[in-house]
Structures are given as structure tokens and as C-alpha cells.
Design a protein around this motif. Structure first.
Motif, PDB file in Angstrom:
ATOM      1  N   ARG A 124     -13.749  29.157 -34.544  1.00 19.95           N
ATOM      2  CA  ARG A 124     -14.676  28.034 -34.497  1.00 19.95           C
ATOM      3  C   ARG A 124     -14.018  26.757 -35.028  1.00 19.95           C
ATOM      4  O   ARG A 124     -14.186  25.682 -34.479  1.00 19.95           O
ATOM      5  N   TYR A 126     -10.843  25.848 -35.212  1.00 20.10           N
ATOM      6  CA  TYR A 126      -9.823  25.268 -34.332  1.00 20.10           C
ATOM      7  C   TYR A 126     -10.334  25.082 -32.897  1.00 20.10           C
ATOM      8  O   TYR A 126      -9.558  24.819 -32.000  1.00 20.10           O
ATOM      9  N   ARG A 127     -11.614  25.245 -32.692  1.00 19.14           N
ATOM     10  CA  ARG A 127     -12.279  25.011 -31.400  1.00 19.14           C
ATOM     11  C   ARG A 127     -11.555  25.734 -30.270  1.00 19.14           C
ATOM     12  O   ARG A 127     -11.106  25.132 -29.297  1.00 19.14           O
ATOM     13  N   ILE A 128     -11.437  27.057 -30.462  1.00 18.22           N
ATOM     14  CA  ILE A 128     -10.772  27.879 -29.450  1.00 18.22           C
ATOM     15  C   ILE A 128     -11.847  28.586 -28.638  1.00 18.22           C
ATOM     16  O   ILE A 128     -12.769  29.191 -29.213  1.00 18.22           O
TER      17      ILE A 128
ATOM     18  N   GLN B  25     -18.948  26.523 -26.950  1.00 18.19           N
ATOM     19  CA  GLN B  25     -18.456  25.302 -27.569  1.00 18.19           C
ATOM     20  C   GLN B  25     -17.526  24.596 -26.590  1.00 18.19           C
ATOM     21  O   GLN B  25     -16.859  25.239 -25.796  1.00 18.19           O
ATOM     22  N   ARG B 107      -7.378  19.110 -35.717  1.00 17.61           N
ATOM     23  CA  ARG B 107      -7.602  20.541 -35.477  1.00 17.61           C
ATOM     24  C   ARG B 107      -6.979  20.996 -34.172  1.00 17.61           C
ATOM     25  O   ARG B 107      -6.322  22.033 -34.108  1.00 17.61           O
ATOM     26  N   ARG B 111      -3.271  23.528 -34.445  1.00 12.84           N
ATOM     27  CA  ARG B 111      -3.330  24.955 -34.104  1.00 12.84           C
ATOM     28  C   ARG B 111      -2.095  25.414 -33.330  1.00 12.84           C
ATOM     29  O   ARG B 111      -1.847  26.604 -33.186  1.00 12.84           O
TER      30      ARG B 111
END
Lengths: 227, 194
Positions: A124, A126-128, B25, B107, B111
Motif C-alpha cells: 500500500r 509504495y502504491r503497488i 488503488q 514513494r 521502490r
């Protein structure tokens, strides 16, 4: 699907074999179930860890930074909680074997819970975006591990009066988790986000665009072009 | 009993996370130039447009209010206060949205880095969260008590945001194309210097 998620299928096979062996063994010898339930439960729990680590690896394999962060946090939690549990069991009061094993299983389920939570937080944060397969795998594990943790905590608190409810709750959670897994793993669904080969790909595109604009501007002004 | 609550709490947290995972999301599209340009523009807006001391002094200087108090009628004072309040609210909302944009960029960029530092990541996450929280508090204070109610908090938000900008600037340094600095705004009309 077996070649994509081998550890998960090994886990399912193990649970199935253990259940069948316990069922057949109990029909011949009534003490067989009591004698073998906890050791076999620990074996499936250990393979369950493998499934969770597999989910972590597959969710974040395209994102080395996120993978490293989640792995470090996960293993740090694992180490701390495991040492804490070991210390409690080494220096704590001496319980009868069945009580000892339920406490141990409860604590190991807690470690599983924290590991799963770390994976989801990393995904969540790292918006993966995950595919249906991995989402379903994680959701099923969350449900089963969470319900097991609650049952074991209540069993340790209430005692054998909770046996009946515990069995029904845990079996029910496992059945629902199976439903989720069947739906999620019906066919292969790759992760929707395909990352670039290298993270500077965006920059290359940007630099090319800028260079093209500079050249166009140079031509427009009729002056010397930018290198 | 405390142990029981702890274990049940952990399980409930896991269920909450499970639902969070199930929620769709909007994942950012990887590696597109748009992301970098947006982050760069947020950084510039913060550094050059929203955080300079001159601007902060202009918006939050109490001497303006003192001047109005001494010179003008109460209606003018009310008008001044309501307009200054609107400006300060706009300022804090804009700062918040630019910080959010920087956070999203960080972010989605970090990653991919194999040499990610967990400590730095945690510190940055806390800094971002703290700053966003303080922005919300400032917004509430401005709404309830006007633009001059928390001068120290304004200063601390500005300095914390500046620190974050410095950290973000490092990850966007590669966008400073040397050739671009050759475009100067000081050339005389009809004689552009490139």
C-alpha cells in the motif's frame, strides 16, 4: 497454476494429506488424533510461512527498493518476536504439553500476522498494484491466520470450554479462505503494473523531448543549434 | 486479559489491512517523464513560490493588521481579516498539496532503488506524515482563529518543508539539464541570447 505458485500448492497438499491421515488414523485409534494433531499442525504452519514469504517475494519482485524495505522490516519483526517467544518459553512457567503447543502455535501465528501485515503495508505504501492471484492468496491467508490467532488466543484464555466454537470457527475460516483461493487462482492473472527495464527510462524520454524542443527552438531562432 | 486483547487487536489490524488490500488503488504508471516533471514543478513551486521568507512575512506579518487597526474603520478590519484568512488558507492547502505530490513521487521512485536505506525511508515517511498533519492543524487554526493565531507553527512548517525540499532535490538533481541555464531572461528585445 502450479508452476506459478508451487509453495502454495505444496501447502494445500500438505493440509489435505494431514487431514486425511488424521481422519483415517482416528477411525482406527481414538488417541491418534490427540497424539498427532499438534505436530502436524506445526508442519503446516511452517509451510504456511513459506507461502507468506512467497507472496512477499512475488508482490515486490519488480520493485527492489520496496522489496528490500519490506524484507528487512519483516525479518526484524520475525527475529524480535521469535526471540521474545523463545525467552518466554524458556523462562516462563512449565505448561503441560498440549497447552505449551497451543501457546507456541498462537505465538507463531502472531509472527505470521506481523509478516503478512508488513507485506500489505509495503504494497500500500509504495502504491503497488497486485494481480488477482496474489491479492486472493494474501486475502485468504489473512483471513485464516487472523481467525486462527483469535481462536488460539481465546482458547488459551478460556480453556477447553472453547473447543467446540474454536473448531467451527477455524474450519469455517479455512472453508471461506478456500473459496477465496479458488476464485483468485482460477486462472493466471499477472500483475497489472509492468515496470520499465530501468528506472531512468522516464528520464531518457524526458531528455529526448527536451533535446528535440531545443533543436526546434534553435532552428526557429535561426541561430546555432544546441549540442 | 491484556495479552488476549493484544492478540485480538493484531488479528483485527490484519483484517483491516486485508480490506485495504482489496480496495483498488491507482498505481502510478512507471517511468514516464510526466512523473518527474510534476515532482520538479512541485519542488519549484514550494521553493520559489510558497516557502520564501518574503512571502511568509507578507502574508503573516502582524504589522499589516496593526496598521489597519490604527487607520481604518472596523468594517475594513473585518474585510482585511477575512481576505488574509482566505489567503493563508490557500497558502497552507497549496503547501499541503505540493508536499503530497513530492511524497507520491518519492514513494514511486524509491521502490526501484536497490540501495534503499530503511532508516532514511522511515525518517522521510515520518517527516511527510508529520508535516501533512501539521498542515491540517494549521488549516484548522486558520479557519477557527484567523491567520495570525499560530505564527511559530507557520515558521516551523516552512522550515520543515524546506528541509524536505532539500532531500527531494537530490533525487531530482538529474533533471537540471546544464544547457537549459543558457536561456537567460536578461537579453534585450529582438536579440535573444541562447
Amino acid at each position: 497454476m502450479y508452476k506459478w505458485y508451487p509453495i502454495f500448492y505444496l501447502y494445500m497438499l500438505c493440509v489435505f494429506v494431514v487431514s486425511v491421515v488424521l481422519y483415517i488414523g482416528t477411525s482406527g485409534n481414538p488417541h491418534f488424533y490427540v497424539q498427532w494433531y499438534w505436530p502436524t499442525q506445526l508442519v503446516t504452519l511452517v509451510i504456511g510461512y513459506g507461502v507468506i514469504v512467497d507472496v512477499l517475494q512475488k508482490s515486490l519482485h519488480a520493485y527492489p527498493g520496496a522489496d528490500r524495505a519490506a524484507r528487512n522490516v519483516g525479518f526484524a519483526i520475525f527475529l524480535v518476536v521469535f526471540l521474545w517467544i523463545a525467552a518466554l518459553h524458556a523462562w516462563g512457567p512449565h505448561w503441560p504439553l498440549s497447552r505449551f503447543v497451543t501457546r507456541l502455535e498462537r505465538d507463531l501465528r502472531l509472527v505470521e500476522t506481523l509478516f503478512l501485515a508488513t507485506t500489505i503495508v509495503a504494497v500500500r505504501y509504495y502504491r503497488i498494484e497486485l494481480g488477482r492471484n496474489l491479492k486472493g492468496l494474501a486475502a485468504g491467508m489473512c483471513l485464516y491466520v487472523g481467525v486462527s490467532l483469535i481462536c488460539l488466543a481465546l482458547f488459551n484464555f478460556v480453556g477447553h470450554r472453547f473447543d467446540f466454537t474454536w473448531q467451527n470457527l477455524q474450519s469455517g475460516a479455512y472453508t471461506v479462505a478456500m473459496g477465496i483461493w479458488v476464485y483468485a487462482l482460477w486462472n493466471y492473472a499477472p500483475d497489472p503494473t509492468v515496470p520499465p527495464d530501468d528506472s531512468s527510462g522516464g528520464y531518457s524520454a524526458l531528455a529526448d523531448q527536451t533535446r528535440a524542443r531545443l533543436e526546434a527552438l534553435g532552428r526557429h531562432l535561426g541561430g546555432k543549434e544546441q549540442p | 486479559m491484556i495479552a488476549l486483547l493484544f492478540y485480538i487487536g493484531a488479528a483485527v489490524c490484519l483484517f483491516v489491512l486485508m480490506f485495504a488490500l482489496a480496495r483498488p488503488q491507482r498505481a502510478p504508471v512507471e517511468g514516464i517523464a510526466h512523473q518527474f516533471v510534476e515532482a520538479r514543478s512541485s519542488l519549484q513551486t514550494l521553493q520559489q513560490g510558497l516557502l520564501p521568507a518574503d512571502l511568509l512575512n507578507r502574508i503573516f506579518d502582524r504589522r499589516d493588521l496593526d496598521y489597519i487597526d490604527g487607520q481604518a474603520a472596523p468594517e475594513i478590519r473585518q474585510l482585511f481579516l477575512s481576505q488574509r484568512k482566505a489567503i493563508s488558507l490557500m497558502w497552507v492547502r497549496r503547501v499541503r498539496s505540493e508536499i503530497l505530490s513530492l511524497m507520491h513521487f518519492h514513494r514511486s521512485h524509491s521502490r526501484f532503488h536497490t540501495n534503499i536505506s530503511l532508516l532514511t525511508e522511515m525518517r522521510l515517511a515520518l517527516d511527510f506524515a508529520g508535516l501533512l498533519f501539521v498542515c491540517r492543524i494549521l488549516e484548522t487554526i486558520f479557519s477557527l482563529r484567523g491567520p495570525y493565531a499560530a505564527p511559530r507553527l507557520v515558521q516551523s512548517v516552512a522550515s520543515a518543508a524546506s528541509r524536505l525540499c532539500t532531500a527531494s532535490e537530490k533525487s531530482l538533481a538529474f533533471l537540471n539539464v546544464p544547457g537549459v541555464s543558457a536561456f537567460r531572461g536578461d537579453s534585450p528585445p529582438g536579440n535573444a541570447a541562447v
